[in-house]
Write a protein that holds these residues in place. Structure first.
Motif, PDB file in Angstrom:
ATOM      1  N   ARG A 192       0.835  -1.200   0.000  1.00  0.00           N
ATOM      2  CA  ARG A 192       0.000   0.000   0.000  1.00  0.00           C
ATOM      3  C   ARG A 192       0.868   1.247   0.000  1.00  0.00           C
ATOM      4  NH1 ARG A 192      -2.718  -0.192   5.333  1.00  0.00           N
ATOM      5  NH2 ARG A 192      -1.070  -1.699   5.780  1.00  0.00           N
ATOM      6  N   GLU A 193       0.465   2.252  -0.783  1.00  0.00           N
ATOM      7  CA  GLU A 193       1.162   3.539  -0.768  1.00  0.00           C
ATOM      8  C   GLU A 193       0.680   4.312   0.453  1.00  0.00           C
ATOM      9  OE1 GLU A 193       0.556   6.761  -3.782  1.00  0.00           O
ATOM     10  OE2 GLU A 193       2.205   5.670  -4.724  1.00  0.00           O
ATOM     11  N   ILE A 194       1.629   4.916   1.187  1.00  0.00           N
ATOM     12  CA  ILE A 194       1.264   5.579   2.435  1.00  0.00           C
ATOM     13  C   ILE A 194       1.569   7.083   2.411  1.00  0.00           C
ATOM     14  CG2 ILE A 194       1.749   5.689   4.919  1.00  0.00           C
ATOM     15  CD1 ILE A 194       0.095   3.274   4.185  1.00  0.00           C
ATOM     16  N   ARG A 252       5.070  15.239  -7.198  1.00  0.00           N
ATOM     17  CA  ARG A 252       4.172  15.426  -6.050  1.00  0.00           C
ATOM     18  C   ARG A 252       4.448  16.755  -5.348  1.00  0.00           C
ATOM     19  NH1 ARG A 252       1.826  10.352  -3.742  1.00  0.00           N
ATOM     20  NH2 ARG A 252       2.085   8.902  -5.441  1.00  0.00           N
ATOM     21  N   THR A 253       3.525  17.124  -4.496  1.00  0.00           N
ATOM     22  CA  THR A 253       3.717  18.309  -3.655  1.00  0.00           C
ATOM     23  C   THR A 253       4.199  17.853  -2.277  1.00  0.00           C
ATOM     24  OG1 THR A 253       1.497  18.208  -2.744  1.00  0.00           O
ATOM     25  CG2 THR A 253       1.751  19.390  -4.825  1.00  0.00           C
ATOM     26  N   ALA A 254       4.703  18.801  -1.504  1.00  0.00           N
ATOM     27  CA  ALA A 254       5.143  18.463  -0.143  1.00  0.00           C
ATOM     28  C   ALA A 254       3.971  17.893   0.651  1.00  0.00           C
ATOM     29  CB  ALA A 254       5.708  19.703   0.547  1.00  0.00           C
ATOM     30  N   LYS A 255       2.784  18.445   0.431  1.00  0.00           N
ATOM     31  CA  LYS A 255       1.597  17.969   1.155  1.00  0.00           C
ATOM     32  C   LYS A 255       1.283  16.520   0.773  1.00  0.00           C
ATOM     33  CE  LYS A 255      -2.025  20.793   1.694  1.00  0.00           C
ATOM     34  NZ  LYS A 255      -3.138  21.573   1.097  1.00  0.00           N
ATOM     35  N   ALA A 256       1.339  16.231  -0.543  1.00  0.00           N
ATOM     36  CA  ALA A 256       1.016  14.876  -1.005  1.00  0.00           C
ATOM     37  C   ALA A 256       2.035  13.859  -0.492  1.00  0.00           C
ATOM     38  CB  ALA A 256       0.946  14.846  -2.524  1.00  0.00           C
ATOM     39  N   LEU A 257       3.257  14.322  -0.220  1.00  0.00           N
ATOM     40  CA  LEU A 257       4.269  13.412   0.334  1.00  0.00           C
ATOM     41  C   LEU A 257       4.032  13.178   1.828  1.00  0.00           C
ATOM     42  CD1 LEU A 257       7.542  14.704  -1.350  1.00  0.00           C
ATOM     43  CD2 LEU A 257       6.420  12.524  -1.774  1.00  0.00           C
ATOM     44  N   GLY A 258       3.187  13.991   2.440  1.00  0.00           N
ATOM     45  CA  GLY A 258       2.899  13.818   3.866  1.00  0.00           C
ATOM     46  C   GLY A 258       3.642  14.779   4.769  1.00  0.00           C
ATOM     47  N   LEU A 259       4.338  15.746   4.168  1.00  0.00           N
ATOM     48  CA  LEU A 259       5.060  16.720   5.002  1.00  0.00           C
ATOM     49  C   LEU A 259       4.073  17.735   5.579  1.00  0.00           C
ATOM     50  CD1 LEU A 259       8.143  17.269   2.683  1.00  0.00           C
ATOM     51  CD2 LEU A 259       8.145  16.146   4.924  1.00  0.00           C
ATOM     52  N   PRO A 260       4.378  18.273   6.759  1.00  0.00           N
ATOM     53  CA  PRO A 260       3.481  19.274   7.337  1.00  0.00           C
ATOM     54  C   PRO A 260       3.568  20.583   6.553  1.00  0.00           C
ATOM     55  CG  PRO A 260       5.451  19.052   8.682  1.00  0.00           C
ATOM     56  CD  PRO A 260       5.546  17.996   7.621  1.00  0.00           C
TER      57      PRO A 260
END
Ligand SMILES: [Zn+2]
Ligand SMILES: [Zn+2]
Length: 401
Positions: free
Chosen positions: A315-317, A355-363
């Protein structure tokens, strides 16, 4: 409580801080202008926030992920029984506003390791750590050094406590104070599976309000001294020994192998970039600045995928490790604990660049690190700043978060 109207506060303010102003070196305006980030709103954080609000610090940001439980009530001056189940940050912020209504107070509801963008460290003049574990302290230490900000750490141990101040790379840092036993504990946690790590973090530190009051007061006082350029704990600490009163100062030395004492990489605020900007745009900008690009390093390690060792289900997280919930860590089909794949750096030819920083999960309001050979440049996604400051601000009339 209503906000004072314009024209009125001057007299009020003078009365409020009259006893400060009779101190020869006191500069109330420096406190009014000050921005302090308090990480942790537990027993220690409560005391620090209470003191900073009473002292008239003008701008506070409070970060914590927890909700108020019954066991907090014996050690937290800002919490009431009716606050049970509410966020510590919002409740502490409102209580601070009641103590000092002209305060500007912001809250970040999340884990310091996963949800606090480096922009908040850049915003603050000084950071206060009101933390209960080494892992969080190591991360705060790293963030403070990367953003070149001083921080004051506090620790509690029943009747004893410790206060430490750091301003690395100039002074010894928190990592320099870590002995073999400390590293053993950190590595023990790090070597655990992600599920076991969560169990590791579940225990609470045994504390009482009395020691928290002493240490929290000292931390707040260190902030005041730093804002006045007075001598303060600077690569040094104070050990409070509450049983026999054999308290003593302690001077740290720079660790031989400590990686944090090179010259820091500079950070540039870029208003046109935010957490919704595709990374390849940022990479292009960085390539021009550095005349090339080896990679973009992230502010923290992210879990890219989770794979079930039994059914090979992947799964992609895209989430920082410490934001992962137990329910996410286990396979949906067979309940086996999944194996994570991490990402910390992104190469220019990686598909992740789209991807964007948000899509990578960064705050939000984070910093990305562009790197080419020995050269580096921090890029603050400053386009997030205004929205972050606005949406995080607590007003006395805000509905409960
Ligand atoms: Zn160090
Ligand atoms: Zn499975």
């Amino acid at each position: 409580m209503s906000q004072p109207t314009e024209g009125q506060p001057m007299v009020l303010q003078e009365d409020r801080f009259a006893r400060h102003q009779s101190i020869k070196w006191w500069d109330q305006q420096a406190l009014t202008n000050a921005r302090v980030l308090v990480i942790g709103a537990g027993a220690l954080g409560n005391e620090v926030i209470k003191n900073l609000a009473l002292l008239g610090v003008g701008h506070l940001a409070i970060a914590d992920m927890d909700k108020i439980e019954a066991s907090n009530l014996s050690r937290s001056v800002l919490f009431r029984e009716s606050d049970e189940g509410h966020l510590k940050t919002v409740t502490a912020a409102k209580a601070a506003l009641a103590l000092y209504p002209t305060l500007n107070v912001h809250v970040i509801d999340g884990n310091v390791l996963s949800d606090l963008g480096l922009g908040w460290f850049r915003w603050a003049q000084v950071i206060v750590g009101a933390l209960d574990n080494r892992e969080a302290r190591l991360f705060v230490n790293q963030c403070c050094i990367q953003t070149q900000k001083p921080w004051v750490d506090g620790g509690l141990d029943v009747l004893n406590g410790i206060v430490r101040g750091f301003d690395a790379p100039r002074t010894p840092c928190y990592e320099c104070t870590m002995g073999n036993a400390d590293w053993q504990l950190v590595n023990q946690r790090r070597s655990c599976s992600l599920l076991a790590r969560q169990a590791f973090d579940a225990g609470g530190v045994p504390t009482t309000i009395t020691t928290a009051s002493v240490i929290g007061a000292m931390q707040a006082q260190e902030v005041i001294k730093r804002l006045h350029q007075l001598d303060c704990l600077d690569g040094s600490g104070f050990v409070y020994e509450g049983l026999r009163h054999t308290s003593y100062p302690i001077q740290y030395t720079q660790g031989k192998n400590c990686p944090w004492h090179e010259e820091s990489t500079s950070i540039q605020s870029v208003n046109t970039f935010d957490s919704d900007t595709p990374l390849d745009q940022i990479a292009q900008w960085a390539t021009e600045k550095l005349h090339g690009l080896d990679a973009i390093d992230l502010s923290r390690e992210l879990v890219q995928t989770l794979t079930c060792p039994k059914c090979q289900n992947e799964r992609e997280i895209f989430m920082p490790v410490d934001r992962l919930k137990t329910s996410t860590l286990v396979c949906e089909t067979c309940q086996e604990e999944c194996v994570p794949a991490f990402v910390h750096s992104i190469m220019p030819d990686s598909p992740l660049m789209q991807r964007t920083a948000k899509a990578l999960g960064l705050p939000a309001w984070d910093v990305l690190w562009a790197r080419r050979g020995m050269d580096g440049l921090g890029i603050e996604l400053s386009g997030d700043q205004e929205k972050q400051l606005q949406t995080s601000q607590i007003h006395a009339s805000n509905p409960e978060g």
